[in-house]
Design a protein around this motif. Sequence first.
Motif, PDB file in Angstrom:
ATOM      1  N   HIS A 183       0.800  -1.225   0.000  1.00 31.41           N
ATOM      2  CA  HIS A 183       0.000   0.000   0.000  1.00 31.41           C
ATOM      3  C   HIS A 183       0.838   1.283   0.000  1.00 31.41           C
ATOM      4  O   HIS A 183       0.504   2.223  -0.715  1.00 31.41           O
ATOM      5  CB  HIS A 183      -0.961  -0.011   1.190  1.00 31.41           C
ATOM      6  CG  HIS A 183      -1.960  -1.122   1.109  1.00 31.41           C
ATOM      7  ND1 HIS A 183      -3.039  -1.095   0.257  1.00 31.41           N
ATOM      8  CD2 HIS A 183      -2.032  -2.309   1.760  1.00 31.41           C
ATOM      9  CE1 HIS A 183      -3.730  -2.204   0.377  1.00 31.41           C
ATOM     10  NE2 HIS A 183      -3.146  -2.964   1.288  1.00 31.41           N
ATOM     11  N   ARG A 184       1.887   1.310   0.775  1.00 34.90           N
ATOM     12  CA  ARG A 184       2.684   2.544   0.832  1.00 34.90           C
ATOM     13  C   ARG A 184       3.648   2.637  -0.351  1.00 34.90           C
ATOM     14  O   ARG A 184       3.645   3.609  -1.102  1.00 34.90           O
ATOM     15  CB  ARG A 184       3.430   2.617   2.166  1.00 34.90           C
ATOM     16  CG  ARG A 184       2.514   2.698   3.381  1.00 34.90           C
ATOM     17  CD  ARG A 184       1.810   4.037   3.506  1.00 34.90           C
ATOM     18  NE  ARG A 184       2.721   5.091   3.870  1.00 34.90           N
ATOM     19  CZ  ARG A 184       3.079   5.399   5.129  1.00 34.90           C
ATOM     20  NH1 ARG A 184       2.561   4.714   6.145  1.00 34.90           N
ATOM     21  NH2 ARG A 184       3.909   6.373   5.379  1.00 34.90           N
ATOM     22  N   TYR A 186      -2.581   2.454  12.557  1.00 32.78           N
ATOM     23  CA  TYR A 186      -3.608   2.304  11.525  1.00 32.78           C
ATOM     24  C   TYR A 186      -4.946   1.885  12.123  1.00 32.78           C
ATOM     25  O   TYR A 186      -6.002   2.204  11.582  1.00 32.78           O
ATOM     26  CB  TYR A 186      -3.164   1.288  10.471  1.00 32.78           C
ATOM     27  CG  TYR A 186      -2.389   1.896   9.332  1.00 32.78           C
ATOM     28  CD1 TYR A 186      -2.987   2.152   8.108  1.00 32.78           C
ATOM     29  CD2 TYR A 186      -1.045   2.241   9.484  1.00 32.78           C
ATOM     30  CE1 TYR A 186      -2.274   2.710   7.060  1.00 32.78           C
ATOM     31  CE2 TYR A 186      -0.319   2.791   8.446  1.00 32.78           C
ATOM     32  CZ  TYR A 186      -0.942   3.031   7.236  1.00 32.78           C
ATOM     33  OH  TYR A 186      -0.225   3.602   6.207  1.00 32.78           O
ATOM     34  N   ARG A 187      -4.905   1.160  13.244  1.00 34.08           N
ATOM     35  CA  ARG A 187      -6.164   0.752  13.877  1.00 34.08           C
ATOM     36  C   ARG A 187      -6.952   1.967  14.346  1.00 34.08           C
ATOM     37  O   ARG A 187      -8.186   1.953  14.350  1.00 34.08           O
ATOM     38  CB  ARG A 187      -5.883  -0.187  15.050  1.00 34.08           C
ATOM     39  CG  ARG A 187      -7.122  -0.470  15.899  1.00 34.08           C
ATOM     40  CD  ARG A 187      -6.948  -1.676  16.802  1.00 34.08           C
ATOM     41  NE  ARG A 187      -7.229  -2.908  16.080  1.00 34.08           N
ATOM     42  CZ  ARG A 187      -7.187  -4.112  16.650  1.00 34.08           C
ATOM     43  NH1 ARG A 187      -6.826  -4.241  17.909  1.00 34.08           N
ATOM     44  NH2 ARG A 187      -7.477  -5.196  15.950  1.00 34.08           N
ATOM     45  N   HIS A 228      -6.475   5.277  12.996  1.00 36.48           N
ATOM     46  CA  HIS A 228      -6.719   6.219  11.906  1.00 36.48           C
ATOM     47  C   HIS A 228      -7.339   5.586  10.656  1.00 36.48           C
ATOM     48  O   HIS A 228      -8.079   6.259   9.936  1.00 36.48           O
ATOM     49  CB  HIS A 228      -5.402   6.910  11.531  1.00 36.48           C
ATOM     50  CG  HIS A 228      -4.772   7.669  12.656  1.00 36.48           C
ATOM     51  ND1 HIS A 228      -5.273   8.858  13.124  1.00 36.48           N
ATOM     52  CD2 HIS A 228      -3.701   7.375  13.442  1.00 36.48           C
ATOM     53  CE1 HIS A 228      -4.530   9.285  14.123  1.00 36.48           C
ATOM     54  NE2 HIS A 228      -3.579   8.407  14.343  1.00 36.48           N
ATOM     55  N   ARG A 229      -7.033   4.311  10.382  1.00 34.91           N
ATOM     56  CA  ARG A 229      -7.562   3.635   9.190  1.00 34.91           C
ATOM     57  C   ARG A 229      -7.941   2.190   9.529  1.00 34.91           C
ATOM     58  O   ARG A 229      -7.365   1.241   8.969  1.00 34.91           O
ATOM     59  CB  ARG A 229      -6.504   3.637   8.078  1.00 34.91           C
ATOM     60  CG  ARG A 229      -6.028   5.020   7.636  1.00 34.91           C
ATOM     61  CD  ARG A 229      -6.895   5.569   6.522  1.00 34.91           C
ATOM     62  NE  ARG A 229      -6.413   6.851   6.058  1.00 34.91           N
ATOM     63  CZ  ARG A 229      -5.496   7.008   5.104  1.00 34.91           C
ATOM     64  NH1 ARG A 229      -4.974   5.948   4.521  1.00 34.91           N
ATOM     65  NH2 ARG A 229      -5.120   8.209   4.731  1.00 34.91           N
ATOM     66  N   PHE A 239      -8.911  -0.108   6.596  1.00 32.84           N
ATOM     67  CA  PHE A 239      -7.740  -0.373   5.763  1.00 32.84           C
ATOM     68  C   PHE A 239      -6.958  -1.555   6.336  1.00 32.84           C
ATOM     69  O   PHE A 239      -6.544  -2.470   5.619  1.00 32.84           O
ATOM     70  CB  PHE A 239      -6.874   0.891   5.749  1.00 32.84           C
ATOM     71  CG  PHE A 239      -5.686   0.840   4.853  1.00 32.84           C
ATOM     72  CD1 PHE A 239      -5.765   1.283   3.550  1.00 32.84           C
ATOM     73  CD2 PHE A 239      -4.467   0.367   5.316  1.00 32.84           C
ATOM     74  CE1 PHE A 239      -4.658   1.250   2.714  1.00 32.84           C
ATOM     75  CE2 PHE A 239      -3.359   0.317   4.495  1.00 32.84           C
ATOM     76  CZ  PHE A 239      -3.462   0.771   3.190  1.00 32.84           C
ATOM     77  N   SER A 288      -6.264  -5.478   4.906  1.00 35.70           N
ATOM     78  CA  SER A 288      -4.892  -5.961   4.783  1.00 35.70           C
ATOM     79  C   SER A 288      -4.728  -7.334   5.421  1.00 35.70           C
ATOM     80  O   SER A 288      -4.187  -8.265   4.812  1.00 35.70           O
ATOM     81  CB  SER A 288      -3.935  -4.953   5.437  1.00 35.70           C
ATOM     82  OG  SER A 288      -2.611  -5.447   5.448  1.00 35.70           O
TER      83      SER A 288
END
Length: 344
Positions: A140-141, A277-278, A280-281, A284, A288
């Motif tokens: 992703h990045r 990420y948990r 903020h996203r 997403f 993943s």
Amino acid sequence: MEALVCRKLGDPTLGNNSPIEVSKSEPIPELKSPTDVRVKVRATSLNYANYLQILGKYQDKPPLPFIPGSDYSGIVDAVGSNVSNFKVGDPVCSFAALGSFAQYIVADQSQLFLVPEGCDLLAAGALPVAFGTSHVALVHRAQLTSTQVLLVLGAAGGVGLSAVQIGKVRGATVIAVARGAEKIKFLKSLGVDYVVDLSNENVIESVKKFLKSRNLKGVDVFYDPVGGKLTKDCMKLLNWGAQILIIGFASGDIPVIPANIALVKNWTIHGLYWGSYRIHRPGFLEDSVKELLSWMARGLITIHISHTYSLSEARLAFSAIKDRKAIGKVMITLDDLKSVRSKL
């Protein structure tokens, strides 16, 4: 219930005056929400971040005392009244900020993943953090492609080995850097395109020789969980437009990346703190981990378990991490290994 409790900060590998102890009288966590699920933990993974957290050197510093632990697998033990995705007896895996080094853990149903049929429950407990980190970083990045060259430092460790495998799934040319004959032999067995042994090779000279032999200009994606002087040296291998993935600092030395060179060479520098990420996203991150589980079920990736310990052997487990003895993952099982593998 039994749990590993950190009562003070310090080195968990010390035999005397250890900051960790096995408590046999911790309360079994209750369901506090109608969508909560309680899991009987069968296996839980050790990550370098867990070691740093007990030392007091990690970015997240929980109040004492606390039960460490992040990714885990187990069997659903109880469900809340509004749980629709799981039932008692389901094999699941997940990750938490804290608390997996215990016989039971509670999570919202939205944070759990059903382990696909045919997958190893022990391996599933090692998947979320290490492979999740590399999947977000590379897929992703950096958006790694089959036309690119990937350089992985610490390639025989938990996250490093996951990066190597994901790199191969993406079809990239993968260069793995590790130290020691056993680790080098294992990496070669995975079909890595080129392996550098730091114990007897100069990484710059060795990689340049390989690149020349393949008529390649340089490294396009640089995956770095190590830091220190090695990071600085490897920058000499990077192409114009390369991407640098900052994963961690296992060397204990935080490198300085010269901004002027990054500017001239149009480098992109990604800082990757996967756990955030948990917050903020979350969606997403969910996608993943689900893709990784599907890859595991299809045999595209394999989780190599280097060492397995019981909860009472936690000091030895942390020593395997600290002393870099592991090839792949170090696990703690809260049941005998035969029982863990039978829950599939």
